[in-house]
Design a protein around this motif. Structure first.
Motif, short mmCIF file in Angstrom:
data_model
loop_
_atom_site.label_atom_id
_atom_site.label_comp_id
_atom_site.label_asym_id
_atom_site.label_seq_id
_atom_site.Cartn_x
_atom_site.Cartn_y
_atom_site.Cartn_z
N PRO A 127 29.79 50.35 33.49
CA PRO A 127 30.09 51.43 32.54
C PRO A 127 31.05 50.96 31.46
N GLU A 128 31.20 51.77 30.44
CA GLU A 128 32.11 51.43 29.34
C GLU A 128 33.53 51.23 29.83
N ARG A 129 33.95 52.03 30.80
CA ARG A 129 35.31 51.96 31.33
C ARG A 129 35.26 51.86 32.85
N ILE A 130 36.10 51.00 33.37
CA ILE A 130 36.31 50.93 34.82
C ILE A 130 37.71 51.47 35.07
N ASP A 131 37.79 52.62 35.70
CA ASP A 131 39.07 53.31 35.82
C ASP A 131 40.05 52.54 36.69
N VAL A 132 39.57 51.96 37.79
CA VAL A 132 40.45 51.25 38.71
C VAL A 132 39.76 49.98 39.18
N VAL A 133 40.48 48.88 39.12
CA VAL A 133 40.05 47.63 39.76
C VAL A 133 41.03 47.36 40.89
N VAL A 134 40.49 47.04 42.07
CA VAL A 134 41.31 46.74 43.25
C VAL A 134 41.09 45.29 43.65
N ILE A 135 42.17 44.52 43.71
CA ILE A 135 42.11 43.11 44.11
C ILE A 135 42.65 42.99 45.53
N SER A 136 41.85 42.41 46.43
CA SER A 136 42.27 42.32 47.83
C SER A 136 43.22 41.15 48.08
N HIS A 137 42.98 40.00 47.42
CA HIS A 137 43.85 38.83 47.59
C HIS A 137 43.56 37.82 46.48
N GLY A 138 44.35 36.75 46.44
CA GLY A 138 44.32 35.85 45.30
C GLY A 138 43.39 34.67 45.39
N HIS A 139 42.49 34.62 46.35
CA HIS A 139 41.54 33.51 46.41
C HIS A 139 40.53 33.64 45.26
N SER A 140 40.06 32.51 44.78
CA SER A 140 39.31 32.48 43.53
C SER A 140 37.97 33.21 43.59
N ASP A 141 37.41 33.44 44.77
CA ASP A 141 36.16 34.18 44.86
C ASP A 141 36.40 35.69 44.92
N HIS A 142 37.65 36.09 44.91
CA HIS A 142 38.00 37.52 44.90
C HIS A 142 38.85 37.90 43.69
N PHE A 143 39.49 36.93 43.11
CA PHE A 143 40.38 37.15 41.97
C PHE A 143 39.90 36.24 40.84
N GLU A 183 37.85 34.67 35.13
CA GLU A 183 36.68 34.68 34.26
C GLU A 183 36.15 36.09 34.05
N THR A 184 35.99 36.83 35.12
CA THR A 184 35.50 38.20 35.02
C THR A 184 36.55 39.13 34.45
N LEU A 185 37.77 39.04 34.95
CA LEU A 185 38.80 39.98 34.55
C LEU A 185 39.14 39.88 33.07
N LEU A 186 39.17 38.69 32.50
CA LEU A 186 39.46 38.57 31.08
C LEU A 186 38.43 39.30 30.23
N GLN A 187 37.18 39.26 30.65
CA GLN A 187 36.14 39.95 29.88
C GLN A 187 36.23 41.46 30.00
N ASP A 232 40.17 44.90 28.44
CA ASP A 232 40.37 46.09 27.62
C ASP A 232 39.57 47.29 28.11
N ARG A 233 38.81 47.12 29.19
CA ARG A 233 38.00 48.22 29.72
C ARG A 233 38.55 48.77 31.03
N ILE A 234 39.62 48.15 31.55
CA ILE A 234 40.17 48.55 32.85
C ILE A 234 41.33 49.51 32.64
N GLY A 235 41.33 50.61 33.40
CA GLY A 235 42.43 51.55 33.33
C GLY A 235 43.65 51.05 34.08
N THR A 236 43.50 50.80 35.38
CA THR A 236 44.59 50.36 36.25
C THR A 236 44.07 49.25 37.18
N ILE A 237 44.89 48.22 37.37
CA ILE A 237 44.57 47.19 38.36
C ILE A 237 45.55 47.35 39.52
N VAL A 238 45.02 47.45 40.72
CA VAL A 238 45.83 47.60 41.92
C VAL A 238 45.79 46.28 42.69
N VAL A 239 46.96 45.74 42.96
CA VAL A 239 47.06 44.45 43.66
C VAL A 239 47.99 44.60 44.85
#
Length: 543
Positions: free
Chosen positions: A293-309, A312-316, A319-326
């Motif tokens: 969708p145009e906006r993703i209200d919440v992104v949730v990151i479970s941990h810092g391993h490169s296949d989860h964090f 590459e994806t997050l930079l793109q 500007d469309r993410i409301g809140t990132i929960v870490v």
């Protein structure tokens, strides 16, 4: 330059966007200043030198598919000449990080020799220059002395190296890209933006996913010249983006984007876990950036391993993410880097930390952080969580790569868990040796037996089924196994039908079936819908 109608185009949904630092793919442990310094000095440069000493041996090893994730360099068409040039350039341009890595080792040696249980105050005089003002000398409760970093200050030092950061663009996915932990990314056939990852102008480029942008203005903005201009222009298309269709009113919808990326939606409100997305035209049918969708209200990151964090994806999506929960961490150690500090220093806003068994209400969703055991090689890493998302009266528990070696956790947090409509759990029960990821951070190398014994393992079927029973999961999904072909360069693995992980998935299906519970392995594309509420229902399915 004024806009012209001919110059207004969309960024093609096949365009691959890869952040690089010192020509290496910017996984989080390479991008952060202190962890990146140790990897540059103890992983990347040694690998390149090993290749130059015996390029034929590296090439021969990589003819064996089982060696794809092993520490062998694939120089591709660049050959030894390109690697030799990269080593020379890195030794010159990487000095801030190489100095930091050397200083960390120097201070570790000082602490080992002189920290005898007495005050550490006199040893501050022996701190090397790059550690002054960004570190603290501390004892643990066993009397072992170590360095603790003030991470927010580290990002204000030369070791951040924004000048070594590049955004590398490919017209489409390269199925033969080498494993990102083992080989650098050489510049052949790419358009490259010499801007730091935090650059706000990247937002204008990535806006092209959803609206027309002025390509010629972007060429000027990023100061592209020569052949780079033509490669860059070729990344754009006149094809309009696919329209996004929201879930029906009153419906809770789950879409599986691959690996650990799940999009939950209710009444137009969206929550996405561990976004690691692929692209169109990669030879596989799956959800991509074009299906968001145009906006993703919440992104949730479970941990810092490169296949989860995935930076590459997050930079793109920045500007469309409301809140990132870490997950919250005390931070300050090499293996336990602070995810919030990392994201904020690369231009992300509204980053919120959640401590263990803390909850956060955002729009239609409540996110709760549960404890995460296993998969981190028994290192003291606290920046990890098993997220639970309640949305539209439905409960979703994302047990990611957790290994329930002490399942009593789920009994103690039973009140917070409540009813679970779907449990997502990884069955990466074999895993790489601990040093595969954490080796550059160790004071001294670890023995092979202990290295394998402390491997980066997830759950087996039996413990996963026990967790499913404890939380009363009505549906069980196995995910995050690294099976997606388009993520092979990140995961470093793939599985045949005889792989232990696949056998464990089949066993979990059998165990759940005995209790009348649905269980299956998610792969490629999956979509489910639940009516809002808490009653037990069979979800509708579309593929």
């Amino acid at each position: 330059m004024s806009s012209s109608k001919a110059a207004m185009r969309y960024l093609a949904t096949s365009t691959v966007v890869q952040p690089l630092i010192h020509r290496w793919y910017a996984v989080p442990y390479f991008a952060a200043p202190h962890t990146g310094a140790m990897n540059l000095a103890k992983r990347q440069l040694p690998a390149l030198r090993s290749y130059l000493a015996a390029p034929e041996a590296h090439a021969l090893a990589l003819t064996n598919p089982d060696m794809f994730g092993a520490p062998f360099v694939n120089a591709r068409e660049g050959g030894p000449a390109a690697i030799e040039e990269l080593v020379e350039r890195t030794l010159k341009e990487g000095q801030p990080r190489l100095r930091l890595a050397e200083d960390i080792d120097t201070m570790r040696a000082v602490l080992k020799a002189k920290a005898d249980g007495g005050s550490l105050a006199p040893l501050y005089a022996e701190l090397p220059p790059s550690l002054h003002g960004v570190s603290e000398l501390v004892y643990d409760t066993a009397g072992n002395a170590s360095l603790r970093f003030f991470e927010s200050l580290l990002y204000r030092t030369a070791a951040l190296q924004p000048e070594a950061q590049t955004i590398s663009l490919l017209p489409r996915h390269d199925p033969n890209q080498p494993f990102v932990y083992g080989s650098p990314v050489l510049p052949h056939g790419r358009a490259e933006l010499n801007v730091p990852f935090s650059a706000p102008e990247l937002g204008e480029l990535f806006a092209g996913h959803r609206r027309q942008v002025d390509v010629e203005q972007l060429v000027e903005l990023f100061e592209l010249a020569g052949a780079q201009q033509e490669i860059f222009r070729g990344l754009f298309t006149d094809r309009e983006p696919r329209p996004y269709t929201y879930a029906a009113p009153g419906e809770v919808r789950m879409r599986y984007f691959g690996h650990a990326s799940v999009l939950l939606e209710f009444e137009g409100f969206t929550v996405m876990t561990d976004p690691t997305l692929g692209y169109d035209d990669d030879g596989h049918s799956h959800y991509t950036f074009a299906d968001l969708p145009e906006r993703i209200d919440v992104v949730v990151i479970s941990h810092g391993h490169s296949d989860h964090f995935s930076l590459e994806t997050l930079l793109q999506l920045r500007d469309r993410i409301g809140t990132i929960v870490v997950p919250q961490t005390s931070g300050g150690t090499l293996p336990d880097f602070n995810l919030r500090v990392f994201l904020e220093n690369f231009g992300f806003r509204n980053v919120v930390e959640l401590g263990e068994v803390q909850s956060l209400d955002l729009g239609h969703a409540r996110i709760t952080a549960l404890p995460f055991l296993g998969e981190h090689g028994d290192m003291d890493i606290r920046a990890k969580m098993v997220p639970m998302v309640r949305i539209g009266g439905r409960g979703f528990l994302f047990a990611t790569d957790t290994s329930p070696i002490d399942p009593s956790i789920y009994e103690l947090v039973g009140r917070e868990i409540g009813t679970i409509d779907a449990l997502f759990i990884g069955l990466e029960c074999v895993g790489a040796p601990m040093s595969w990821l954490y080796g550059p951070f160790l004071d001294t190398p670890i023995g092979r037996d202990h290295d394998n014994d402390r491997g980066l393992k997830g759950s087996f079927a039996g413990p996963a089924d026990k967790v499913a029973q404890q939380v009363g999961a009505r549906n069980v999904f196995v995910y995050a196994l690294g099976m997606e072909p388009w993520l092979k360069h990140l995961s470093g693995c793939w599985y045949d039908p005889e792989a232990e992980q696949i056998k464990q998935s089949e066993l979990l299906t059998e165990l759940c079936a005995r209790r009348g519970v649905s269980s299956e392995l998610l792969y490629i594309t999956d979509q489910r819908s639940w009516p809002s509420g808490s009653e037990a229902v069979t979800p509708t399915r579309a593929k």
